[in-house]
Design a protein around this motif. Structure first.
Motif, PDB file in Angstrom:
ATOM      1  N   ARG A  95       0.749  -1.224   0.022  1.00 26.20           N
ATOM      2  CA  ARG A  95       0.177  -0.032   0.217  1.00 26.20           C
ATOM      3  C   ARG A  95       0.805   1.260   0.086  1.00 26.20           C
ATOM      4  N   MET A  96       1.835   1.100   0.878  1.00 24.64           N
ATOM      5  CA  MET A  96       2.584   2.414   0.751  1.00 24.64           C
ATOM      6  C   MET A  96       3.179   2.807  -0.520  1.00 24.64           C
ATOM      7  N   LEU A  97       3.731   1.855  -1.239  1.00 21.95           N
ATOM      8  CA  LEU A  97       4.381   1.845  -2.395  1.00 21.95           C
ATOM      9  C   LEU A  97       3.533   2.636  -3.584  1.00 21.95           C
ATOM     10  N   LEU A  98       2.272   2.262  -3.524  1.00 18.34           N
ATOM     11  CA  LEU A  98       1.135   2.454  -4.337  1.00 18.34           C
ATOM     12  C   LEU A  98       0.714   3.931  -4.243  1.00 18.34           C
ATOM     13  N   LEU A  99       0.598   4.299  -2.837  1.00 14.01           N
ATOM     14  CA  LEU A  99       0.332   5.562  -2.492  1.00 14.01           C
ATOM     15  C   LEU A  99       1.233   6.494  -2.954  1.00 14.01           C
ATOM     16  N   GLU A 100       2.429   6.233  -2.547  1.00 17.20           N
ATOM     17  CA  GLU A 100       3.434   7.394  -2.685  1.00 17.20           C
ATOM     18  C   GLU A 100       3.625   7.600  -4.541  1.00 17.20           C
ATOM     19  N   ALA A 101       3.747   6.395  -4.908  1.00 20.89           N
ATOM     20  CA  ALA A 101       3.655   6.510  -6.527  1.00 20.89           C
ATOM     21  C   ALA A 101       2.452   7.069  -7.090  1.00 20.89           C
ATOM     22  N   GLY A 102       1.340   7.253  -6.773  1.00 23.68           N
ATOM     23  CA  GLY A 102       0.287   7.851  -7.235  1.00 23.68           C
ATOM     24  C   GLY A 102       0.649   9.255  -7.058  1.00 23.68           C
ATOM     25  N   VAL A 103       1.091  10.025  -5.960  1.00 20.72           N
ATOM     26  CA  VAL A 103       1.461  11.508  -5.823  1.00 20.72           C
ATOM     27  C   VAL A 103       2.374  11.780  -6.933  1.00 20.72           C
ATOM     28  N   GLN A 104       3.418  11.205  -7.154  1.00 22.23           N
ATOM     29  CA  GLN A 104       4.555  11.288  -7.970  1.00 22.23           C
ATOM     30  C   GLN A 104       3.920  11.335  -9.571  1.00 22.23           C
ATOM     31  N   MET A 105       3.117  10.214  -9.716  1.00 22.19           N
ATOM     32  CA  MET A 105       2.787   9.915 -11.229  1.00 22.19           C
ATOM     33  C   MET A 105       1.813  11.215 -11.570  1.00 22.19           C
ATOM     34  N   PHE A 106       0.872  11.572 -10.368  1.00 25.18           N
ATOM     35  CA  PHE A 106      -0.036  12.571 -10.849  1.00 25.18           C
ATOM     36  C   PHE A 106       0.817  14.085 -11.157  1.00 25.18           C
ATOM     37  N   PHE A 107       1.653  14.324 -10.426  1.00 26.33           N
ATOM     38  CA  PHE A 107       2.459  15.427 -10.514  1.00 26.33           C
ATOM     39  C   PHE A 107       3.210  15.326 -11.889  1.00 26.33           C
ATOM     40  N   ALA A 108       3.829  14.388 -12.095  1.00 27.41           N
ATOM     41  CA  ALA A 108       4.740  14.466 -13.456  1.00 27.41           C
ATOM     42  C   ALA A 108       3.682  14.492 -14.680  1.00 27.41           C
ATOM     43  N   GLN A 109       2.472  13.759 -14.622  1.00 27.66           N
ATOM     44  CA  GLN A 109       1.679  13.918 -15.969  1.00 27.66           C
ATOM     45  C   GLN A 109       0.947  15.349 -16.074  1.00 27.66           C
ATOM     46  N   VAL A 110       0.741  15.839 -14.904  1.00 27.42           N
ATOM     47  CA  VAL A 110       0.248  17.506 -14.991  1.00 27.42           C
ATOM     48  C   VAL A 110       1.469  18.243 -15.482  1.00 27.42           C
ATOM     49  N   VAL A 111       2.382  18.161 -15.170  1.00 26.45           N
ATOM     50  CA  VAL A 111       3.463  19.111 -15.609  1.00 26.45           C
ATOM     51  C   VAL A 111       3.790  18.744 -17.116  1.00 26.45           C
ATOM     52  N   ILE A 112       3.695  17.537 -17.502  1.00 29.50           N
ATOM     53  CA  ILE A 112       4.095  17.177 -18.903  1.00 29.50           C
ATOM     54  C   ILE A 112       2.756  17.702 -19.900  1.00 29.50           C
ATOM     55  N   ALA A 113       1.478  17.828 -19.318  1.00 24.79           N
ATOM     56  CA  ALA A 113       0.456  18.134 -19.987  1.00 24.79           C
ATOM     57  C   ALA A 113       0.785  19.876 -20.026  1.00 24.79           C
ATOM     58  N   ILE A 114       0.875  20.456 -19.154  1.00 25.47           N
ATOM     59  CA  ILE A 114       1.172  21.992 -18.825  1.00 25.47           C
ATOM     60  C   ILE A 114       2.101  22.287 -20.337  1.00 25.47           C
ATOM     61  N   ILE A 115       3.431  21.767 -19.989  1.00 19.50           N
ATOM     62  CA  ILE A 115       4.682  21.769 -20.949  1.00 19.50           C
ATOM     63  C   ILE A 115       3.932  21.893 -22.418  1.00 19.50           C
ATOM     64  N   LEU A 116       3.513  20.643 -22.715  1.00 16.62           N
ATOM     65  CA  LEU A 116       3.086  20.384 -23.897  1.00 16.62           C
ATOM     66  C   LEU A 116       2.021  21.328 -24.595  1.00 16.62           C
ATOM     67  N   GLY A 117       1.043  21.542 -23.494  1.00 19.39           N
ATOM     68  CA  GLY A 117      -0.114  22.568 -23.960  1.00 19.39           C
ATOM     69  C   GLY A 117       0.256  23.850 -24.278  1.00 19.39           C
ATOM     70  N   VAL A 118       1.329  24.182 -23.778  1.00 19.51           N
ATOM     71  CA  VAL A 118       1.959  25.573 -24.025  1.00 19.51           C
ATOM     72  C   VAL A 118       2.812  25.701 -25.018  1.00 19.51           C
ATOM     73  N   LYS A 119       3.868  24.660 -25.285  1.00 15.39           N
ATOM     74  CA  LYS A 119       5.042  24.819 -26.191  1.00 15.39           C
ATOM     75  C   LYS A 119       4.642  24.047 -27.341  1.00 15.39           C
TER      76      LYS A 119
END
Length: 530
Positions: free
Chosen positions: A349-373
């Motif tokens: 459970r701990m691995l899944l929950l930590e990874a959820g935060v990390q994956m969510f952050f990374a994908q939002v940042v990628i979307a913002i970069i690609l959306g703007v640039k």
């Protein structure tokens, strides 16, 4: 205990004596080469579809789009159903094959099923490497898919059953580690073969899949059958001998007796797939289906299948795209090693929950970069932003590699009781391949339609699956595989309501196919539980 957790193990729960013997380590490493083959197949397809010579021969329409300077659509030039079918046909074939693999796994054993997988892989590799047209290419991929269906059915079960309880998670994740090594190997091969003059580099990329295929076949010939499978098929003396070998001790009687009792329960089940629908199996079934769907909707396979295509889309050159894919493959391997080290220490459970935060952050940042640039008519992504995209993709991949990647296979393989374990693993593989097929078939079209929004789509799913883990996924760390019902499912705040045999009798008029002749049902006899 917080929602989603489980109560402490009951007093007096049995912990079986077991050493980490060389035969266990060797058997698990050899069996996990099935993951190496699977990973190579995942990684190689994205690389060869980025090679102009491959596209020109098999997908001339896509090749024309990539060479057309007037095509004003970065996101849509690879959108082609035949190209997507090249990748996804493997998973559709694996979906069908897993039902046959369920029968062989239960009736012939885990070892023969792995051998069948290896043979399918070898034949598929030969046909793919020699392909002269699209039909031949698809036939080869279909045979590889049959190998995937058999390997993914047998290998996780084999690893869960042969491993000592205290390191079961780490050894099981060897399968996923080999998947990541296979992907990295494929990316390195693609990087080299893309530079071969004469336009035949793609044949070498597809043909080198024969190396892991031979390793899997040799491994299947060398490994021992699991004692669980031998006892389930009535070979008690042989099962006891193998159990003594793999545990490295003569004090195996408690574990052996528990396996025998679980086997007796299993023999009462004439229709394991029908038995999966019994009320007492709903928790395991729900967890299994949800984890396979969630694993694919992280977006990982979309990235791993088409990493070179994706980086080409956002403005990287061909060489830079393949190089970036190699970097991602290396991160994938190293991060899976983190999971092997930590899964039996910090828990699932701990691995899944930590990874959820990390994956969510990374994908939002990628979307913002690609959306703007990155727009449809942009020719290049600024170098700094390009590096940031690669870093964020690596951040996402690393989180997946120590969480949903390996645990998506580990948790289902260790939760089903013996009488439905093979059928349960079939459901695991089946659902996984259905949604892998959906992602492989739809990704390029989704990329064309949603553009940068595709990463917001996947990040939304990451949020949903993290909430699921918080409330509904119990911890299975360090629980003997035949005691899951008593020590996990009957203790969970939500799932325990499905473990009441009296409710099942009221609902169905029976205690199920696997009731013992002495009147004890499977749900009431902790010694016989998974």
């Amino acid at each position: 205990m917080p929602a989603g957790g489980f109560a402490p193990a009951k007093a007096g729960a049995v912990e079986f004596e077991a050493k980490i013997t060389p035969i266990v380590i060797l058997s698990c490493i050899m069996a996990a080469t099935g993951g190496l083959m699977f990973g190579y197949d995942v990684g190689v397809s994205g690389g060869v579809t980025a090679m102009p010579q491959f596209l020109e021969k098999f997908f001339p329409e896509v090749y024309g789009k990539t060479q057309d300077p007037n095509l004003n659509s970065n996101y849509c030039k690879y959108d082609n159903q035949n190209l997507q079918m090249f990748t996804s046909s493997l998973y559709l074939a694996g979906l069908v094959a897993t039902f046959f693999a369920s029968w062989t796994t239960r009736n012939l054993g885990r070892k023969p099923t792995m051998l069948i997988a290896g043979l399918f892989f070898i034949v598929g590799v030969v046909i793919n490497a020699a392909a002269q047209d699209l039909a031949m290419l698809i036939i080869g991929r279909v045979l590889l898919g049959c190998g995937v269906g058999f390997a993914n059915q047998a290998v996780p079960l084999f690893l869960s059953e042969i491993a000592p309880t205290r390191i079961r998670g780490g050894l099981n994740i060897l399968f996923q580690l080999n998947v990541t090594i296979g992907i990295l190997f494929a990316n390195l091969v693609n990087y080299g073969t893309a530079k071969i003059k004469g336009g035949w580099g793609w044949r070498l990329s597809l043909g080198l899949a024969g190396f892991p295929a031979l390793l899997l076949t040799a491994g299947a010939l060398l490994v021992l059958e699991t004692p669980n499978s031998l006892i389930e098929r009535g070979r008690l003396d042989e099962g006891k001998t193998v159990l003594r070998k793999i545990r490295g001790t003569d004090n195996i009687e408690p574990e052996f007796l528990e396996l025998v009792e679980a086997s007796q329960m299993a023999k009462e089940v004439k229709h394991p797939f029908r038995n999966l629908l019994k009320r007492r199996n709903w928790p395991q079934l729900a967890i299994t289906i949800a984890m396979q769907i969630f694993q694919q909707f992280t977006g990982i396979n979309a990235i791993m299948f088409y990493a070179p295509v994706l980086f080409n889309t956002v403005g990287f050159g061909s060489d830079a795209s393949l190089y970036s894919a190699v970097i991602i493959g290396a991160v994938n391997v190293l991060s899976t090693g983190v999971s092997i080290y930590s899964v039996d220490k910090v828990g699932r459970r701990m691995l899944l929950l930590e990874a959820g935060v990390q994956m969510f952050f990374a994908q939002v940042v990628i979307a913002i970069i690609l959306g703007v640039k990155v727009t449809d008519d942009s020719n290049d992504l600024h170098r700094g932003f390009g590096i940031l995209v690669v870093l964020m993709v690596c951040t996402f991949v690393s989180a997946f590699a120590w969480s949903w990647g390996p645990l998506g296979w580990l948790i289902p393989s260790e939760t089903f009781p013996l009488e439905t374990r093979s059928a349960g693993q079939s459901v695991t593989v089946c659902v996984n391949l259905i949604f892998t097929f959906v992602m492989a078939q739809a990704f390029l079209s989704m990329l064309c339609t949603l553009k940068f929004g595709i990463f917001l789509f996947f990040s939304g799913w990451v949020l949903v699956m993290s909430i699921f883990v918080v409330f509904l996924l119990p911890e299975t760390k360090n629980i003997p595989i035949e005691e899951m019902t008593e020590r996990v499912w009957k203790k969970h705040w939500f799932w325990k309501r499905f473990m009441d045999d009296n409710q099942e009798v009221a609902a169905t008029g029976t205690k199920g196919d696997h009731a013992l002749k002495n009147g004890h049902s499977n749900g009431l006899d902790p010694a016989s539980q998974l």
